[in-house]
Structures are given as structure tokens and as C-alpha cells.
Design a protein around this motif. Structure first.
Motif: not given
Length: 450
Positions: A272-273, A284-286, A418-424
Motif C-alpha cells: 500500500r505504500v 483498487i489497492s489490495f 488503504g483499500v477504502a482510499a483506493s475505492l474512494l
């Protein structure tokens, strides 16, 4: 009797190979059966029986495929409604596996037709309890619907006592769940081993003398479980196929760009960094590095009717394909590589801020809201005053409830946020990723409300 534990930490479960030195039984096999095959070959034993303690809700079984491939008897409760041929087994029935005796014991609670297996070899005894008695607790009782929950919780209490009567105190206990699986309930300890006698002294299903109190307490402590569970039971009852674990040919850059432009599910597996510093917009970040979080939360959020594309190193993609097959996400496409600019030249590369708690205190304007994407029970236990709580698994369907402006997003560890920020960002919102442990918020000066 020799017992090999085949651990699947990504899902918090264990499978078992049980043998007498020549002949073996497999209990609750995961879908990627090559791991079981390798252990059987290493031990030099022939698997003649494969057993399921129950129709699983948190993973796709490999038991059906293993039994067919190796000509083994497939022991499944006769009362379970399945669409394949099996060797039906009922409460109290015993089968011989080499020099071992395997007895089925009805232990309803986690499911209606749950079985435990008591295996004896000479003076040795082992109990394979599936989702019945775990280390410190029992399997959750709400997976078949709230209308069955109270009755199944009473069943779970009674089943634990029945199992204790069927087994000796010295019998080693081998549950399937309880190592991080959301199939666990209450204070499952995740210990490496235990006996029935130890559980009689420490497990709340035994130490609580009041059945009504036990039922009320267990139900009160049940938390949300992953959405993908709804797909597991039907797939297991149908007799799941073998997974394809091969890595597909890498997508051409123009195809990857097209998928991003079409809003398809393209998942970036990098840390995620690295993702926050630069990624293909629309991905999307996973992060794969935390395997248990990856499988659980991707399965929790991913819409199963969509095509999935994985972006990352060959090693991460290969591991992710295996992990996802266990929860029925099959044959994802892939774009192999970790440099966004090389993967899809011409596509937009984006980034967003990643901060710690000290940065939140120093830099967040008072009018910019904090979004807490932990589960509701986590939020109720302790939260930042004024924070908006929308759990990660509800975020896609509740975007219209988000307050206006830039959102500072946190969770318990930084993974879900991190997942949520990418979805946003994918939805056109402006996000700041708070990549920090929530347990360290208060000592960093962030006020909390309890």
C-alpha cells in the motif's frame, strides 16, 4: 497415529492428514489439494477416506475432487442435501481406515448436520471437531440465517457436552476453524494445540453452567462475516471442480487501459505504500503481502459476477490466484509487472497522501471529516469523536452517505483504509490514507470516545 496439520492462515483454517503409517484419512481438505497430495506422498501413505465435518461456509472444499481423483470414500453426513455421490455417514457410525477406527459424532450447532470425528488407533485418540468445539470457543451459529441462530446456539452448547462424553480427556483436539476464520465465535484462542480435557477446564462452552447465559452471550458477540460466505455453501453442496492455478498470459497494455476506462475490477497487489505513491488510476489497492487480509477483504468486497484482473509481480499473482480459488474466485486475468507507467503507457498514473496519526493532528483541517472503515462493533468499542463509520464491506453501496469534501480514512491497521482510499479515488472522491494502527492513536494524542 500420525497427524499432519495443513494450515491455511489466509483463511484461518486447518486441514488434516491422519494415518497409521500406511493408510490415511483426510479431514476438511482445502480446494488446492496439491498440498495434501504432497504430504501424503511425503508420508508414504495411501488415502482411502476423505471426510467433511460439514458443508463449509468459509471456503471451497477440495474433498470432493480429492476423493474422485484418488478413488477414496467421501464421508459426508447422510442428512446433507448434496448433488453428488458420497459415502453417507450418520451419527454413531464407524469406519475402518487401516488400523484406525473413525467414529462420526453428530455435533449440530455450526450447521444443522455438523459431524465431528473421533479417531482411535491403539490407545491413542484424536477428535476432529470442525466448527464445533474450537480452542477456547465454538463455531459461530448464525451462518444459516438469523431464524436458525438461537436454536443452533443451544445445539452447540449440547453438542460440546456430547462430544466430551464420546472422547477421553487426554484426546488431542483438532478443530478446522478458530485460527482467524470468521467461522469462529467468541474468544477462540488460535492456540497451536489442545486436548479435550484442557477445553473442559478453559472453554466457555464448558465453563459456563448456564445454557441461557451462554446462548445470549455468544449471540451478542457475533460480528459481521464476509459477504463471500453466501457463495460457499451452494458451491460445496454442488461438488466443486478442481481449481486452475496457472498464471495467465499478461494482458497487453491497450487491453489493461481499456479495462480501466470501462471501470472493471483491476486490483493492484503491491504494498500500500508503493500504491499510494503511484498507481494506475482506476485500480483498487489490495496489498498481497498480508495474505490473510487480502483473501478475506477482497472476497468481502468483490462482486462475484465481475471479471477480476490482478496487477503485480508474477509471484504475487500466482499466490493470489491460489488464495482466491479457495473462495471460488476462479481464473482471474493478470497484468504482470510493478511499474504502472510500463504496464499501461498513456494511462493516468495517480497518487494520494499517506499519513500517520501525528500528521492527522497537525495537518487535518477541522472541516475535513474522518472516515472509519472498521466494523461497527470495532467502532462501538472505541472511536474518534465525530468520525463517520461506514465499514469497508459496506462502502461501495453507501457512497451516497459520505460527507462532502476530502476524507481522511482509517481502520485498525492501515490495510482496510488503504483499500477504502483506493475505492474512494476510483469513485471520484478525494482521500487521505491514514496508514497507522488504531491502537496507537490515543498515545499519539488523538482523543477517543468509548
Amino acid at each position: 497415529m500420525d497427524i499432519t496439520v495443513i494450515d491455511t492462515p489466509q483463511l484461518g483454517d486447518r486441514s488434516y492428514l491422519v494415518h497409521d503409517g500406511t493408510v490415511a484419512l483426510v479431514v476438511d481438505a482445502q480446494r488446492d489439494i496439491d498440498r495434501v497430495e504432497a504430504e501424503a506422498e511425503k508420508a508414504g501413505v495411501r488415502v482411502t477416506h476423505v471426510a467433511e465435518t460439514h458443508i463449509h461456509n468459509d471456503y471451497i472444499t477440495g474433498g470432493y475432487v480429492y476423493a474422485r481423483k484418488h478413488g477414496a470414500a467421501y464421508l459426508v453426513n447422510a442428512a446433507d442435501d448434496v448433488s453428488f455421490e458420497r459415502t453417507p455417514i450418520t451419527d454413531g457410525e464407524t469406519v475402518r481406515v487401516g488400523e484406525m477406527t473413525v467414529k462420526a459424532v453428530a455435533t449440530p450447532g455450526h450447521t444443522h448436520h455438523h459431524l465431528s470425528f473421533v479417531v482411535e488407533h491403539g490407545d491413542e485418540q484424536a477428535v476432529f471437531s470442525g466448527g464445533s468445539v474450537l480452542y477456547g470457543s465454538v463455531g459461530r451459529t448464525d451462518l444459516l440465517g438469523r431464524e436458525h441462530m438461537v436454536g443452533l446456539t443451544h445445539d452447540q452448547y449440547a453438542s460440546a457436552r456430547r462430544l466430551a462424553q464420546e472422547a477421553e480427556a487426554k484426546a488431542a483436539l483438532y478443530p478446522t476453524h478458530g485460527f482467524g476464520s470468521f467461522c469462529s465465535s467468541g474468544p477462540a484462542t488460535g492456540a497451536s494445540g489442545s486436548t479435550m480435557g484442557e477445553q473442559l477446564e478453559t472453554n466457555h462452552v464448558y465453563t459456563d453452567p448456564d445454557e441461557e447465559h451462554f446462548v445470549t452471550e455468544l449471540i451478542a458477540n457475533l460480528t459481521a462475516y464476509p459477504n463471500y460466505y453466501v457463495h460457499m455453501g451452494p458451491a460445496n453442496a454442488a461438488g466443486p471442480s478442481a481449481p486452475d492455478l496457472s498464471v495467465p498470459e499478461s494482458l497487453a497494455p491497450e487491453e489493461l487501459r481499456a479495462r480501466l476506462e470501462a471501470g472493471e475490477w483491476v486490483v493492484d497487489l503491491r504494498h500500500r505504500v508503493a500504491y499510494s505513491a503511484g498507481h494506475l488510476k482506476g485500480t483498487i489497492s489490495f496489498e498481497y503481502g498480508d495474505g490473510s487480509s487480502f483473501t478475506t477483504f477482497l472476497g468481502w468486497v468483490f462482486p462475484y459476477d465481475r471479471q477480476l484482473t490482478l496487477v503485480g509481480s508474477r509471484e504475487d499473482v500466482e499466490d493470489a490466484i491460489r488464495d482466491l480459488s479457495r473462495i471460488g474466485i476462479d481464473s482471474p486475468d493478470a497484468a504482470l509487472g510493478e511499474d504502472p507507467r510500463q504496464l499501461a503507457p498513456g494511462a493516468t498514473v495517480s497518487s494520494y497522501p499517506r499519513v500517520g496519526w501525528k500528521d492527522v493532528l497537525a495537518d487535518r483541517p477541522a472541516d475535513e471529516p474522518i472516515l472509519d472503515v472498521r466494523r461497527a462493533d470495532e467502532y462501538e468499542d472505541s472511536h474518534i469523536p465525530g468520525a463517520v463509520n461506514i465499514p469497508l464491506h459496506e462502502l461501495l453501496t453507501r457512497m451516497d452517505e459520505l460527507p462532502a469534501g476530502r476524507l481522511w480514512v482509517h481502520c485498525g491497521s492501515g490495510y482496510r483504509s488503504g483499500v477504502a482510499a483506493s475505492l474512494l479515488e476510483r469513485a471520484g472522491r478525494d482521500a487521505v490514507h491514514i496508514d497507522a494502527m488504531f491502537a496507537e492513536a490515543e498515545e499519539s494524542g488523538v482523543p477517543l470516545e468509548r
